[in-house]
Design a protein around this motif. Sequence first.
Motif, PDB file in Angstrom:
ATOM      1  N   GLN A 155     -34.804 -19.467  25.621  1.00  0.00           N
ATOM      2  CA  GLN A 155     -35.429 -19.727  26.915  1.00  0.00           C
ATOM      3  C   GLN A 155     -36.738 -20.485  26.703  1.00  0.00           C
TER       4      GLN A 155
ATOM      5  N   ASN B  81     -25.810 -23.807  29.980  1.00  0.00           N
ATOM      6  CA  ASN B  81     -25.985 -22.472  30.536  1.00  0.00           C
ATOM      7  C   ASN B  81     -25.079 -22.355  31.767  1.00  0.00           C
TER       8      ASN B  81
ATOM      9  N   GLU C 220     -27.786 -20.879  34.937  1.00  0.00           N
ATOM     10  CA  GLU C 220     -29.208 -21.200  35.146  1.00  0.00           C
ATOM     11  C   GLU C 220     -29.464 -22.692  35.080  1.00  0.00           C
ATOM     12  N   ASP C 221     -30.226 -23.203  36.048  1.00  0.00           N
ATOM     13  CA  ASP C 221     -30.680 -24.593  35.995  1.00  0.00           C
ATOM     14  C   ASP C 221     -31.623 -24.791  34.815  1.00  0.00           C
TER      15      ASP C 221
ATOM     16  N   GLY D 208     -35.260 -22.830  31.182  1.00  0.00           N
ATOM     17  CA  GLY D 208     -33.868 -23.120  30.882  1.00  0.00           C
ATOM     18  C   GLY D 208     -33.527 -22.646  29.483  1.00  0.00           C
TER      19      GLY D 208
END
Length: 313
Positions: free
Chosen positions: A118, A156, A159-160, A271
Amino acid sequence: MLEIFDADRLAGAPPDSIGDLLEQGNIVQFLPNPIQLPDAAELEQLRNELPKQLKLKNVSYHPEADRVKGLQDGSPVADLAYRALTNHRDRVTAFLEQVMPTLTRDMKVGTCSFRPVQERGRNLKAHASNELVHVDAGAYGATNGNRLLRFFVNVNPVEDRVWSSKGAMPELLARYGEQAGMTADEIGRLDRKLVDKMRSSALKGISKAGLPLATVLDSSPYDRAMRRFHNFMKDTPSFQSDPVGHQEYRFPPFSAWMVFTDMVSHACLSGQHALIYTAVLPLENCRKPELAPINLLRGAASRAPALRRPVRR
């Protein structure tokens, strides 16, 4: 600044029109992603295992050494990572050569990476942080003014991947060039000097002698000037907080986008899990060479006042 290509627009795009958009400082996004990805089970394994096995900032395939770096020794997913990254590298290369035949002629394909962590809140040092707006410089050996292209895929599933930008090099140099010290004396001549040529020759020799990654240590006057601008951006809180030119972009799951990262300032605000492909494209292939950063820097140097040095008595 964001140009979106759906399947119909991509199918109807004339050769090199996408390359022209990149040279003008645009981000080109593809919805849907035009690149075949690893199957769902393999992607799920990579997403689950790579964060546990990570030794460096990213997991990257280096073509100079034909090996994957960034994983712990003996990682159980090393073979899968190698296969996934080399296949992705080949597929992106074929796609780029199809849609941008002029720009990609004799291009040098570089690393292909998986970013499994992340991006938000990584607490990295400023010069290593992807959360701070910057232009790319000096991380791939000596480019000597050739262009840095990166192709991203958000893998992913939920998730953007969120980016921000403060614009492209023409406006960045106009607004911040003097503050960043991009004066004639600081930039100097951007052509390689004898010492640069000697360094390049020595590193090529070391590479051929058994240390293939030695070439990434190479540099040039242009790359060092770009590194100074890169460092100014990341080291200057007033630049990072300046709202002028600020834009944010959201790239949804399984979308793809590409950009000249030496041209367009960017940061990844959040992201997790992305495939990132890097290539160096010859400056001589550019259809709009006046917009290339090396020529923008030359123009800035010719217009900027030289630093005044004190007279010694």
